[in-house]
Write a protein that holds these residues in place. Structure first.
Motif, PDB file in Angstrom:
ATOM      1  N   SER A   1       0.833  -1.195   0.000  1.00 46.65           N
ATOM      2  CA  SER A   1       0.000   0.000   0.000  1.00 46.65           C
ATOM      3  C   SER A   1       0.873   1.253   0.000  1.00 46.65           C
TER       4      SER A   1
ATOM      5  N   SER B   1       0.622   4.131  -2.857  1.00 48.07           N
ATOM      6  CA  SER B   1       0.551   5.567  -2.598  1.00 48.07           C
ATOM      7  C   SER B   1       1.723   6.271  -3.265  1.00 48.07           C
TER       8      SER B   1
ATOM      9  N   ASN C   1     -19.667  20.255  -0.887  1.00 45.34           N
ATOM     10  CA  ASN C   1     -18.496  19.923  -0.087  1.00 45.34           C
ATOM     11  C   ASN C   1     -18.599  18.554   0.555  1.00 45.34           C
ATOM     12  N   GLN C   2     -19.783  17.913   0.430  1.00 47.57           N
ATOM     13  CA  GLN C   2     -19.947  16.583   1.011  1.00 47.57           C
ATOM     14  C   GLN C   2     -19.007  15.601   0.328  1.00 47.57           C
ATOM     15  N   PRO C   3     -18.346  14.744   1.116  1.00 47.74           N
ATOM     16  CA  PRO C   3     -17.478  13.753   0.474  1.00 47.74           C
ATOM     17  C   PRO C   3     -18.294  12.833  -0.428  1.00 47.74           C
ATOM     18  N   LYS C   4     -17.756  12.544  -1.585  1.00 44.20           N
ATOM     19  CA  LYS C   4     -18.413  11.624  -2.507  1.00 44.20           C
ATOM     20  C   LYS C   4     -17.492  10.432  -2.736  1.00 44.20           C
ATOM     21  N   SER C   5     -18.122   9.346  -3.076  1.00 43.02           N
ATOM     22  CA  SER C   5     -17.311   8.163  -3.342  1.00 43.02           C
ATOM     23  C   SER C   5     -16.925   8.141  -4.814  1.00 43.02           C
TER      24      SER C   5
ATOM     25  N   PRO D   1      -5.937  -5.339  -2.236  1.00 38.73           N
ATOM     26  CA  PRO D   1      -6.964  -4.897  -3.185  1.00 38.73           C
ATOM     27  C   PRO D   1      -6.381  -4.837  -4.590  1.00 38.73           C
TER      28      PRO D   1
ATOM     29  N   TYR E   1      -5.955   7.734  -7.172  1.00 38.21           N
ATOM     30  CA  TYR E   1      -5.936   8.044  -5.737  1.00 38.21           C
ATOM     31  C   TYR E   1      -7.350   8.154  -5.169  1.00 38.21           C
TER      32      TYR E   1
ATOM     33  N   PRO F   1     -10.348   6.727  -5.551  1.00 39.69           N
ATOM     34  CA  PRO F   1     -11.182   5.650  -5.016  1.00 39.69           C
ATOM     35  C   PRO F   1     -10.887   5.356  -3.546  1.00 39.69           C
ATOM     36  N   ARG F   2      -9.654   5.549  -3.157  1.00 36.81           N
ATOM     37  CA  ARG F   2      -9.293   5.247  -1.781  1.00 36.81           C
ATOM     38  C   ARG F   2      -9.710   6.369  -0.834  1.00 36.81           C
ATOM     39  N   SER F   3      -9.547   7.608  -1.280  1.00 39.91           N
ATOM     40  CA  SER F   3      -9.747   8.738  -0.372  1.00 39.91           C
ATOM     41  C   SER F   3     -11.160   9.280  -0.398  1.00 39.91           C
ATOM     42  N   GLY F   4     -11.916   8.993  -1.470  1.00 34.48           N
ATOM     43  CA  GLY F   4     -13.180   9.691  -1.650  1.00 34.48           C
ATOM     44  C   GLY F   4     -12.893  11.063  -2.231  1.00 34.48           C
ATOM     45  N   LEU F   5     -13.950  11.737  -2.657  1.00 35.63           N
ATOM     46  CA  LEU F   5     -13.763  12.974  -3.393  1.00 35.63           C
ATOM     47  C   LEU F   5     -14.371  14.160  -2.657  1.00 35.63           C
TER      48      LEU F   5
ATOM     49  N   THR G   1     -18.592  21.523   4.909  1.00 36.89           N
ATOM     50  CA  THR G   1     -19.646  20.510   4.847  1.00 36.89           C
ATOM     51  C   THR G   1     -20.681  20.728   5.948  1.00 36.89           C
TER      52      THR G   1
ATOM     53  N   LEU H   1     -19.520   6.982   0.942  1.00 40.24           N
ATOM     54  CA  LEU H   1     -18.122   6.623   0.695  1.00 40.24           C
ATOM     55  C   LEU H   1     -17.877   5.131   0.857  1.00 40.24           C
TER      56      LEU H   1
END
Lengths: 289, 403, 836
Positions: free
Chosen positions: A10, A14, A115-119, A136, A205, A207-211, B58, B279
């Motif tokens: 991992s 990174s 600003n909400q995190p998105k996947s 993974p 990057y 997919p791991r961190s979210g957007l 947020t 997420l």
């Protein structure tokens, strides 16, 4: 042992992202003397477009392609609109302008997409089991894609005439002009290439961190540390430096102290630089009167 | 050519300076006119600082939307005892200095009677000396807060949010009640998380003295949870309590699922957010958490009212947990303000809060204020992710007292 | 440092403004709700000042200041919690800031701008991490209150968040700003700016850049920590949130907006930082967007910042009176020719001094003695090692290896650091007048001193008057013509009355009047007892001042004599003119149609005229030689003929679509690229790709000598000088040019290699290629070319055919003296009888 392997893989994954992003930074810096701070936030715009397409049912791969195209376009517009008018050799001004662009781009992304995190979708799902640990496939893919991208960049720069021309212009803009190379055209190609790599690394990057609008700030700083470590002008340095930072970061978090990993990574970088001010692979310039 | 470029630059420069001056002048003028309308008897002017930009935007944006929906609904229904509510929100970008500036503008210039439904612990704390001590303007229903805000009670400071420490206690007792004997608390490393994580062990031991509790610190904003999961695996706990931010918790859950780790997992309120499910996707299934409010999906009429109002007044905005926090806080304020006979002043509001022994906002626990207790509730709602949706489990729950 | 009246008045402005502000605050003219903001603006102004002056004076852009700011604030919090006196808190914060700053500055002096940015970034990140983790002291992310700080001197108690704290902030900021005013006029600032704008030149006047940057970072860090204490008191609460990297960026934005390195600009920046949120809400845009737009707009349209932009018209208005700086002629220099020295004591003695860079020997076994009261000229063709000799004297050999011994005034010289040589009594000037562009003319000279007293100022004024710069003393060098910049360079070198003055091409780039003036200065210096070593290519001027001449070539001494005799030495003469035994002249050839024609072409770089009124016709099939000493304008002419340089006057006509190709002076290969890539890139630039490229490559490779053909994949940097020249010509040939222009192909090559290169060039000419050859050695030009034009100081002095028996003498006279002065009678005929 399996934990060590996990941490290592991992970390390399990174590091591959940092290396790819650092490679983009170095390509742009060598060609145009601009440290492009806005690269990450422009790539974020690309990611949001890719995600919107994905939500409308477009294949992920096409989404990645769209991200690259959007990022490259945005980057070229930024260069023509606010970097070129600054003129040549404005190292610091250009850096600060890209900081300004980055502030605006992040804010715009936030106001359009929230600003909400998105996947962000994995490019590939599933995992590989190996002696009790699950790797993974996404991580392995990240490493593979980054390796292929780096190899392609290597091929471009060492095996093609265009690449030779880009290296030539980076070595001496004056001589390039005498020989008749169009420096603007090469600069545009370099920006496109650098931003394309940034968008690709962002897609690996995210997919791991979210957007979120600031999702890529952390890898950008790591990529910076990587290229300083490797030497600002060296493409090998960017890759090796990024990988070093990635692995070191993970090892430090796991085996030393999670709480002091920034301290560890940056102290290491500064220590190396105190010994070799030009970075591991950088070249020293000699000023003559 | 060169000359003309320079002249152009100079002209553009002058223009930019002029524009900046004009804008600043305009800004000042705008503030003056705003000041003139304060203190009217036909409206209740209150204010808030919220992080509408920056790292915690947020929270600020969602909270503002929920509260706005409630105030718009109340105003449309005629206001509070005939007075319209005017809620002035300013962006503090989560910066304490800006918060102090905003507080002074709100209190000194806009003449608000109370700060209601603002956001941020250290930000509010920076503003307390001026707002609470000097100006005697109450700070009501702030999102955030710490134990020392309410013990001893401070004049004018009232809260509606179950302390993070009590949330940890509720989670701990839930886990033990479910039969866990060995609990691992995975928490982020800033002090705000550490302090909360430390509350798990005493409460768990209180419920069942034979329980063992360990803690595992993770660097704030870590995205790579591979090493963490392998450490969790090595520890072999019966249950895991995560005291993390929502994206961190999601990263934890995803990695846990990948590594085949399926333990009962509990979390405190910040994790019980839509973003965790967004997420973590199906890795979030079965996650248990406590919340300050009922799940927004709840069939309860009070929550339904929230959904209806959101659709009507804030169309296109998420009617999620954070918006419901804002809604709930606005509602508690309005319910208490209703009890005031005569002009709604800072003193009247403080007095009304102290007398508000039972306020039932429906979407959140019944708030019980008194002169000696300025924190309305210690209760939480248990929620679980079922088929990708946060779902309420049972009624509000009050955890055992902490020492 | 000197407090003259105007300075005092300006320094008093800060406290005065502060006092007025405080009166306003007390009287209620400033609304109470804005009081905190006023205090905050004052605190921010101090921080912006610290960042801005560090950047403006030392060239260090720090993003580490949020960390210093935080350290100060936490000092206040900790002190308040542990009942420290206010003075102890301030002292502790300032001392900590100074120590950390000194370390960062010292470490940072080794790095370039970008690396310092990373270093300071790392400092911020590490500090923030420590603050967050060390919660027993800092309260972690929960923060700590600053309740009150009591003065240990009994001056009262300041409560956190109180009105007194606001007054304290304004008052303290006023004092800091007031202190900055005399600092800006001090020698300290001048030395800092000097070290920043030209580190190398700064060393020659005794300024060590490392010490300077360490000092300035320490001061900057200390000020910011002090501001941090004020912030803690002002807000009454400290938490990590405000000290983010974003704040670091905002600080830079504020600096750039106000004007980097200006005191008023710092105030503007502080105001901007404080009210930016209000501005954003007024405009209705998010804060980051406004910040970004402001940042970009300022850098694009007001690169100097708002304050300097507004101040400029005011200053121009004030300075209407003396409009032309050029008019002044300096005080008349002393006698025409100094008496030749008669064996004074030896001042400088060099024995077997060599300097090598890697494998390259730039100076080999140089020995010389210089007596006091002597002017020694050092001559030699380009690349002979002259500048290296001067660099060895002034200690600027960089990472070169220096061996041998040198004594100066009885002390060993070579071991002394560059900065120490100024103190020993050696001053030097530079070929390109390396003046400090960010200082005024007077400051350029003043900065040679650590402390500036009225007496020093008077001395400098006298000095400037004597070189004719008194009228422009307050101008920046960039506003002056090149000639005046060179005078300034000289004045700076003269400032401390050195025993030895080392002059690097002082005549280069000057017009005749300026050269005469300069010669006068050198004589006067000599009359005042200064020994001078001077190198130049402008021989007539050089010889008019020198007592003795030393000739160099290939890094070693080849001859010595008086100005009258030295050129009679055959070896010296041939080092300039070349010797051409055994080469057969090409057959006469008048050439076909005209390929490129120049009409009245002139060119100037900035104010320096390189070329004037050149008419030239390049005919098909001809080998045209352009001979001239270094600095005669050959490379400029090459660029214009090539078409890559547009002349400032006159025009260039070509016969249809023509492909010209240039092998530039010094080869200019891409050293990191392989031989093949060097060739490919040139073809690519000309639009040749795919199969034609491969064919051209094959053909061009055949032209190369076999030993190069076998090494096509090796990097070009590894080739020897001759091989590089061959490759450079091949690179020019690969595009199948109609005209090949070769600039100084023999430069720095051993004779055998020169022959090889010329043989190959002659071969190309025999095959019918049109060639323009720019050549330093006249005889070589005469031996290989069909036509030769002699360039002297940018003018074509003569143009003719080597076959013409009278031409050689004519050309030689033109080469050295600019015109056929030796035989004035034949001049006209030669000029007219040129080519048909």
């Amino acid at each position: 042992m399996s934990q060590f392997l996990l941490v290592l893989v991992s970390g390399v994954a990174s590091g591959a992202v940092y290396g790819l992003m650092g490679l983009g930074l170095v390509i742009i810096y060598r060609a145009t003397d601009v440290v492009n701070f806005a690269m990450a936030s422009l790539a974020t715009l690309g990611l949001y477009v890719a995600l919107s397409l994905h939500d409308r049912g477009v294949a992920t791969l096409l989404g990645v392609l769209a991200a690259v195209v959007i990022t490259v376009t945005a980057g070229l517009v930024v260069r023509e609109a606010v970097i070129r008018p600054l003129g040549q050799g404005q190292l610091f001004s250009a850096l600060v302008v890209t900081m300004g662009v980055s502030l605006i781009a992040e804010s715009v992304a936030g106001s359009i997409w929230g600003n909400q995190p998105k996947s962000f979708p994995n490019l590939i799902d599933g995992s590989v089991r190996w002696s009790g640990a699950a790797l993974p496939v996404q991580s392995l893919l990240t490493i593979a894609v980054a390796a292929v991208a780096m190899a392609l960049v290597g091929y471009l720069f060492t095996r093609t005439t265009l690449g030779s021309a880009m290296r030539a212009a980076a070595e001496s803009a004056d001589t390039a002009r005498v020989v008749g190379l169009s420096s603007q055209r090469l600069a545009r190609i370099s920006w496109a290439l650098g931003l394309g790599l940034a968008a690709l690394s962002a897609c690996l990057y995210a997919p791991r961190s979210g957007l979120v609008p600031t999702a890529l700030v952390a890898p950008l700083f790591r990529a910076f540390a990587g290229i300083f470590l490797g030497g600002l002008t060296s493409m090998y340095g960017a890759v090796v430096g990024g990988l070093t930072i990635g692995v070191l970061d993970n090892m430090a978090a796991n085996y030393i102290s999670a709480s002091f990993r920034d301290t560890f990574v940056f102290s290491f970088t500064v220590l190396v630089l105190l010994i070799r001010p030009q970075g591991m692979f950088g070249t020293r310039t000699f000023q003559r009167v | 050519m060169f000359r003309t470029t320079r002249r152009y630059r100079r002209a553009a420069g002058s223009l930019a300076v002029l524009a900046a001056v004009a804008l600043t002048a305009n800004a000042c003028a705008g503030q003056d006119s705003a000041g003139a309308t304060g203190g009217s008897s036909s409206e209740i002017h209150i204010g808030a600082w919220l992080p509408l930009t920056g790292a915690t935007a947020t929270y600020g944006v969602a909270e503002k939307v929920g509260a706005d929906a409630y105030f718009k609904m109340v105003n449309a229904q005629g206001g509070i005892n005939g007075r319209k509510i005017k809620w002035t929100v300013k962006d503090n970008a989560a910066d304490p200095q800006q918060t102090v500036q905003i507080a002074r503008e709100l209190v000194g210039q806009d003449k608000v009677v109370a700060i209601v439904n603002a956001n941020g612990t250290s930000q509010a704390e920076a503003a307390f000396p001026f707002v609470l001590n000097q100006s005697k303007v109450p700070v009501l229903n702030e999102v955030g807060g710490a134990e020392n805000w309410y013990e001893p009670p401070r004049p004018g400071l009232f809260g509606t949010q179950t302390l993070y420490e009590d949330q940890a206690a509720a989670v701990a007792s839930w886990a033990v009640q479910d039969g866990a004997k060995k609990i691992l608390v995975v928490h982020s490393d800033p002090a705000a998380f550490v302090n909360v994580a430390k509350q798990v062990e005493p409460v768990a031991k209180k419920v069942d003295p034979s329980v063992r509790v360990d803690r595992l610190a993770v660097k704030y904003q870590t995205t790579d949870y591979t090493p963490v999961i392998s450490k969790v695996k090595a520890d072999k706990p019966d249950a895991v309590i995560v005291i993390l931010t929502s994206p961190e918790a999601a990263a934890y859950l995803k990695e846990a699922k990948l590594q085949g780790l399926s333990l009962p997992t509990y979390a405190y309120a910040p994790v019980a957010a839509e973003s965790t499910i967004a997420l973590a996707k199906d890795a979030a299934e079965g996650l248990k958490a406590v919340q300050l409010v009922k799940a927004p999906s709840d069939p309860d009429p009070a929550v339904k009212e929230f959904r209806t109002a959101m659709a009507k007044y804030e169309p296109g905005q998420d009617a999620g947990f954070l918006a419901l926090w804002g809604w709930s806080n606005a509602k508690v304020f309005a319910e208490i303000a209703k009890t005031i006979k005569g002009p709604v002043t800072s003193q009247a509001l403080t007095a009304a809060y102290q007398k508000a022994s039972s306020v039932d906002p429906g979407v959140s626990p019944v708030m019980k204020f008194s002169a000696g207790d300025h924190l309305g509730t210690r209760s939480v709602q248990r929620v679980v992710v079922k088929k990708g949706v946060w779902t309420s489990v049972g009624d509000f729950y009050t955890p055992p007292a902490r020492d | 440092m000197v407090f003259n009246r105007s300075l005092l008045a300006r320094a008093a402005l800060g406290p005065a403004a502060g006092a007025v502000l405080m009166v306003f605050m007390a009287s209620g003219a400033i609304p109470a709700y804005q009081m905190y903001s006023v205090g905050l603006a004052a605190v921010y102004a101090v921080v912006v000042l610290s960042v801005g002056l560090l950047a403006g004076w030392s060239g260090i852009w720090s993003v580490g200041h949020p960390a210093f700011f935080a350290i100060g604030a936490y000092f206040a919090a900790y002190g308040s919690g542990h009942d420290w006196p206010l003075e102890a808190v301030i002292l502790g914060a300032v001392a900590t800031g100074a120590a950390l700053g000194a370390f960062l500055g010292y470490a940072g002096a080794r790095f370039s701008v970008l690396y310092i940015a990373l270093l300071t970034l790392a400092f911020t990140m590490v500090t923030l991490e420590l603050i967050n983790r060390w919660s027993s002291v800092t309260g972690g992310d929960q923060g700590v209150p600053v309740l009150q700080l009591r003065s240990g001197l009994g001056l009262g108690t300041v409560l956190g968040g109180s009105t007194e704290a606001q007054y304290l902030a304004v008052g303290a900021a006023a004092v800091v700003l007031a202190l900055a005013v005399p600092a800006a006029a001090s020698g300290l600032r001048m030395r800092l700016v000097a070290a920043k704008s030209h580190p190398l030149a700064a060393r020659t006047i005794g300024i060590a850049p490392e010490a300077q940057s360490s000092l300035s970072f320490a001061v900057s860090g200390a000020c910011t920590c002090f501001a941090g204490v004020l912030l803690g008191l002002l807000t009454g609460f400290v938490s990590p949130d405000p000290f983010s990297l974003n704040f670091g960026i905002s600080l830079i934005a504020a600096c750039v907006l106000g004007g980097v390195g200006t005191i008023l600009g710092a105030v503007a920046g502080g105001i901007y930082l404080t009210w930016n949120p209000s501005l954003s809400s007024a405009v209705g845009l998010p804060q980051p967007v406004v910040q970004g737009i402001v940042l970009i707009a300022v850098l694009l349209f007001l690169p100097g910042g708002v304050v300097p932009f507004l101040a400029k018209p005011a200053r121009t208005l004030l300075r209407r009176v003396p409009r032309r700086p050029h008019a002044e002629t300096p005080a008349d220099p002393s006698p025409n020719q100094a008496p030749a020295p008669t064996g004074g004591p030896v001042l400088l003695n060099l024995e077997h001094v060599s300097v090598s860079y890697g494998g390259l020997k730039a100076l080999e076994d140089a020995s010389l003695t210089l007596r006091q009261n002597e002017i020694l000229a050092v001559i030699g063709p380009n690349g002979a090692g002259k500048t290296t000799l001067l660099n060895a004297l002034s200690g600027l050999t960089g990472n070169g290896r220096v061996s041998g011994t040198a004594d100066f005034a009885g002390r060993p010289l070579l071991k002394a650091r560059a900065t120490a040589r100024r103190r020993m009594g050696i001053g030097r000037t530079f070929q390109h007048a390396e003046v400090f562009s960010e200082l005024t003319v007077a400051e350029n000279v003043l900065c040679t001193r650590r402390r500036i007293t009225p007496r020093r100022r008077a001395e400098v004024a006298r000095l400037l008057h004597s070189v004719g710069l008194a009228d422009v003393a307050d101008r920046r060098p960039a506003e002056l013509p090149f000639g005046l910049q060179k005078r300034l360079d000289l004045a700076r070198a003269m400032a401390e009355e050195p025993q030895l003055l080392v002059l690097d091409e002082p005549f280069g780039g000057l017009d005749a009047g300026e050269r005469a003036l300069l010669a006068g200065h050198i004589r006067r210096l000599h009359a005042d007892g200064t020994a001078v070593v001077v190198i130049d290519h402008v021989l007539d001027d050089l010889f008019s001042v020198a007592h003795r001449v030393l000739a160099f070539d290939f890094g070693r001494t080849i001859g010595e004599g008086t100005p009258d005799t030295v050129l009679q030495d055959p070896e010296v003469r041939s080092s300039y003119l070349g010797s051409v035994e055994g080469r057969t002249r090409p057959p006469e050839h008048t050439g076909g149609r005209s390929m490129v024609r120049l009409h009245g072409v002139g060119h100037a770089y900035g104010g320096v005229v390189a070329l004037r009124d050149v008419d030239l016709d390049v005919r098909q099939g001809v080998v045209l030689g352009i001979a001239g000493a270094n600095g005669a304008g050959k490379s400029t002419l090459a660029g214009i003929l090539h078409g890559s340089l547009a002349p400032t006057h006159g025009n260039r006509e070509t016969a249809g679509a023509l492909r010209t190709s240039l092998a530039p002076e010094g080869r200019a290969l891409f050293k990191t690229l392989s031989l093949r890539e060097n060739l490919e890139v040139a073809a690519y630039a000309a639009g040749i790709t795919g199969a034609p490229l491969r064919a051209r490559l094959e053909e061009t490779m055949q032209w190369l000598p076999p030993r190069l053909r076998d090494r096509m994949s090796a990097p070009a940097g590894g080739l020897s000088g001759g091989e590089q020249q061959m490759l450079a010509i091949a690179r020019a040939l690969i595009v199948s040019p109609d005209i090949l222009i070769v600039d100084e192909p023999a430069l720095g090559l051993a004779p055998a290699l020169v022959d090889e290169v010329y043989d190959r060039l002659s071969g190309l000419a025999r095959d019918g290629l049109t060639v323009v050859l720019l050549e330093q050695l006249l005889s070589r030009a005469l031996s290989v070319c069909h036509e030769v034009a002699v360039l002297h100081e940018g003018v074509v002095a003569v143009h003719g055919r080597p076959g013409d028996p009278a031409f050689e003498a004519l050309a030689e006279a033109a080469y050295f003296n600019g015109g056929p002065t030796l035989a004035p009678g034949t001049a006209a005929t030669a000029q007219t009888s040129q080519v048909n």
